[in-house]
Write a protein that holds these residues in place. Structure first.
Motif, short mmCIF file in Angstrom:
data_model
loop_
_atom_site.label_atom_id
_atom_site.label_comp_id
_atom_site.label_asym_id
_atom_site.label_seq_id
_atom_site.Cartn_x
_atom_site.Cartn_y
_atom_site.Cartn_z
N ARG A 1 0.84 -1.21 0.00
CA ARG A 1 0.00 0.00 0.00
C ARG A 1 0.87 1.26 0.00
O ARG A 1 0.51 2.27 -0.62
N SER A 2 2.02 1.21 0.65
CA SER A 2 2.93 2.35 0.63
C SER A 2 3.48 2.59 -0.77
O SER A 2 3.64 3.73 -1.20
N ARG A 3 3.77 1.50 -1.48
CA ARG A 3 4.23 1.62 -2.87
C ARG A 3 3.18 2.32 -3.72
O ARG A 3 3.50 3.16 -4.56
N ILE A 4 1.92 1.95 -3.52
CA ILE A 4 0.84 2.56 -4.29
C ILE A 4 0.72 4.04 -3.95
O ILE A 4 0.57 4.90 -4.84
N ALA A 5 0.83 4.38 -2.66
CA ALA A 5 0.73 5.78 -2.25
C ALA A 5 1.87 6.62 -2.82
O ALA A 5 1.70 7.82 -3.06
N GLN A 6 3.02 6.00 -3.04
CA GLN A 6 4.19 6.72 -3.55
C GLN A 6 4.32 6.62 -5.07
O GLN A 6 5.32 7.09 -5.63
N ALA A 7 3.33 6.04 -5.73
CA ALA A 7 3.42 5.83 -7.18
C ALA A 7 3.59 7.15 -7.92
O ALA A 7 2.85 8.10 -7.69
N ARG A 8 4.55 7.18 -8.81
CA ARG A 8 4.75 8.36 -9.65
C ARG A 8 3.78 8.34 -10.83
O ARG A 8 3.26 9.38 -11.23
N THR A 9 3.57 7.16 -11.40
CA THR A 9 2.62 7.01 -12.51
C THR A 9 1.58 5.98 -12.09
O THR A 9 1.92 4.86 -11.72
N ILE A 10 0.32 6.37 -12.15
CA ILE A 10 -0.76 5.51 -11.68
C ILE A 10 -1.85 5.43 -12.73
O ILE A 10 -2.24 6.44 -13.32
N VAL A 11 -2.31 4.22 -13.00
CA VAL A 11 -3.42 4.00 -13.93
C VAL A 11 -4.66 3.63 -13.13
O VAL A 11 -4.61 2.74 -12.27
N VAL A 12 -5.75 4.35 -13.37
CA VAL A 12 -7.01 4.12 -12.67
C VAL A 12 -8.06 3.70 -13.69
O VAL A 12 -8.24 4.38 -14.71
N LYS A 13 -8.73 2.60 -13.42
CA LYS A 13 -9.81 2.15 -14.30
C LYS A 13 -11.14 2.25 -13.59
O LYS A 13 -11.28 1.80 -12.44
N VAL A 14 -12.13 2.85 -14.23
CA VAL A 14 -13.47 2.94 -13.66
C VAL A 14 -14.46 2.32 -14.64
O VAL A 14 -14.41 2.56 -15.84
N GLY A 15 -15.37 1.49 -14.10
CA GLY A 15 -16.35 0.81 -14.93
C GLY A 15 -17.63 1.60 -15.12
O GLY A 15 -17.90 2.58 -14.40
N SER A 16 -18.44 1.15 -16.07
CA SER A 16 -19.69 1.83 -16.39
C SER A 16 -20.61 1.93 -15.19
O SER A 16 -21.24 2.98 -14.94
N SER A 17 -20.68 0.86 -14.40
CA SER A 17 -21.63 0.85 -13.28
C SER A 17 -21.27 1.88 -12.22
O SER A 17 -22.13 2.30 -11.44
N SER A 18 -20.01 2.31 -12.19
CA SER A 18 -19.59 3.32 -11.21
C SER A 18 -19.83 4.74 -11.69
O SER A 18 -19.63 5.69 -10.92
N LEU A 19 -20.24 4.89 -12.94
CA LEU A 19 -20.43 6.23 -13.51
C LEU A 19 -21.87 6.51 -13.91
O LEU A 19 -22.17 7.60 -14.40
#
Length: 377
Positions: free
Chosen positions: A10-28
Motif C-alpha cells: 500500500r505504501s508503494r501505491i501511495a508513492q506511485a509516480r505514474t498511476i493507472v485508474v480504471k473505472v467501470g460503467s456501473s460506477s459512472l
C-alpha cells in the motif's frame, strides 16, 4: 525474496509516480443507465488531488455506451452490436465533455485515447500508443483511455476495459493500477452470499483463485465482472505492478495507501516492456508445433525457434504477428512473434539453416521465432 507485507504494498501505491485508474460503467451511471455527472465529478476530484500531489495519472474509463443509450431514447443498454456501437459514438463525446469540464475546475487538461484490441497486436501501433501516452503525461495532461466501442466487435474486445487498463499500465510502465468497480473489494464469495468476507491482501493472485468463488457481471450497464478484473490483476502483478481493487467511492483513499479494498502484490519483477507486450498484449494468430528436441530447447529460455524443430503450422498469420509455440501434445510452451508469413513456413519445416539458404536464399536462413521475440508461458 521475502513476501512483502500489505503495508509495504500500500505504501508503494501511495508513492506511485505514474498511476493507472480504471473505472467501470456501473460506477459512472445511475440506476436508470444514464451518466451520473455527480459520480463522475466526485471521481475526478480524487484523481485531480493525486495529480496536484505530483502523480502522473492515466484514467481508463468505461461509460460511452451507458452514456449514449439514454439520450438515444433506449430504456436499457442495447444488446445488438450495431446499436451498441452507435450508442458509444454518441456517448463518448458526452463522456469526454463532462471529464473536460470536471478536470478543468482544477486547471487540468485531458486528452482522449481510443484503442481497439487490434491496436496492441502490432508492435508499431503499440509503440505509437506508448509515445502518445508518454508525451501527454510529460505535458501534465491526464489521458482518458477507452476501448473504441464504436468500432470494436464482440469477437475482438478487451473485456470491459479491465484487461485494457492492465495493458495501459504496462505501456506507461505504471507504478500502480487501481481498479474501481461497484463492490468494495474481493470477497471469498459473491458479497450477497452469507458468510462472504472481504480479502484485504493477496500476495499472489494465482494462489487465491482456487479458494474463492467469483461471478460474472452483475451490472445492467457494464460487460465485465470479477473474473475480468482478476485477469487484469494477473497481467499487472505479473508485470511487476501492484494493484488495488475497490469501489469508486474509495478511489482517493485507495490511491493514498489507506486500508480499503483488496491490494495485490506483484508476483515478479518487471521485465522489459517488449517482452511484456508479447506476453500480455498480443493475441496469438496461429500455432507453430515443435518436436521434443525443439520443445526442450525453447523451455531453456535461451534458444530461438528454428525451422528444423518445427513439425507443423496452424492458422493464418503474417510476419510479426504473435503465435503460440506448442508441443506435439498441444500444450502451449511459449508465445512469440513470427519471422515469416504462415504460407511461407510449410516448405521450410524440418530444414536446417544450410538447406534453407541453399534452396530458398539467405533471407530464409533465420529463425521462425527469434529468442528476443519469445516469451515462455
Amino acid at each position: 525474496m521475502a513476501t512483502p507485507s500489505q503495508q509495504q504494498i500500500r505504501s508503494r501505491i501511495a508513492q506511485a509516480r505514474t498511476i493507472v485508474v480504471k473505472v467501470g460503467s456501473s460506477s459512472l451511471t445511475s440506476a436508470t443507465g444514464h451518466l451520473d455527472v455527480q459520480r463522475l465529478t466526485k471521481l475526478t476530484g480524487a484523481l485531480a488531488q493525486m495529480s496536484m500531489l505530483g502523480a502522473r495519472v492515466v484514467l481508463v474509463s468505461s461509460g460511452a455506451i451507458a452514456a449514449g443509450f439514454g439520450p438515444l431514447g433506449f430504456p436499457a443498454r442495447p444488446t445488438d452490436v450495431a446499436t451498441q456501437q452507435a450508442a458509444a459514438s454518441v456517448g463518448q463525446g458526452l463522456l469526454m465533455a463532462h471529464y473536460e469540464s470536471a478536470f478543468g475546475r482544477f486547471g487540468i487538461r485531458v486528452g482522449q485515447i481510443l484503442i481497439t484490441a487490434q491496436d496492441t497486436i502490432r508492435a508499431t501501433q503499440y509503440r505509437n500508443a506508448q509515445r502518445t501516452l508518454e508525451r501527454l503525461l510529460d505535458l501534465s495532461v491526464v489521458p482518458i483511455v477507452n476501448e473504441n466501442d464504436a468500432l470494436a466487435s464482440n469477437e475482438i474486445r478487451f473485456g470491459d476495459n479491465d484487461r485494457l487498463s492492465a495493458l495501459v499500465a504496462n505501456i506507461v510502465r505504471a507504478d500502480a493500477l487501481v481498479l474501481l468497480t461497484d463492490v468494495d473489494g474481493l470477497y471469498t464469495a459473491p458479497p450477497s452470499h452469507p458468510g462472504a468476507t472481504r480479502i484485504s491482501y493477496v500476495p499472489d493472485v494465482l494462489g487465491v483463485l482456487d479458494d474463492i468463488e467469483v461471478a460474472g457481471s452483475g451490472s445492467h450497464v457494464g460487460t465485465g465482472g470479477m473474473v475480468t478484473k482478476l485477469e487484469a490483476v494477473h497481467v499487472a502483478t505479473a508485470s511487476g505492478i501492484p494493484a488495488v481493487l475497490t469501489c469508486a467511492e474509495n478511489a482517493g483513499p485507495a490511491m493514498l495507501g489507506d486500508p480499503v479494498g483488496t491490494v495485490f502484490a506483484p508476483v515478479k519483477r518487471r521485465g522489459s516492456s517488449r517482452r511484456l507486450w508479447i506476453a500480455f498484449a498480443a493475441s496469438p494468430r496461429g500455432d507453430l508445433i515443435v518436436d521434443e528436441g525443439a520443445a526442450k530447447a525453447i523451455q531453456t529460455g535461451r534458444a530461438s525457434l528454428l525451422a528444423a524443430g518445427v513439425v507443423g503450422v496452424d492458422g493464418e498469420f503474417s510476419a510479426g504477428d504473435p503465435v503460440w509455440i506448442s508441443n506435439e501434445q498441444g500444450a502451449h510452451l511459449a508465445k512469440g512473434l513470427a519471422g515469416f508469413d504462415s504460407e511461407e513456413i510449410p516448405p521450410m519445416l524440418g530444414a536446417n539453416s544450410s538447406r534453407l539458404r541453399k534452396e530458398f536464399g539467405n533471407e530464409y536462413a533465420h529463425p521462425l521465432v527469434h529468442r528476443d521475440d519469445l516469451v515462455l508461458v
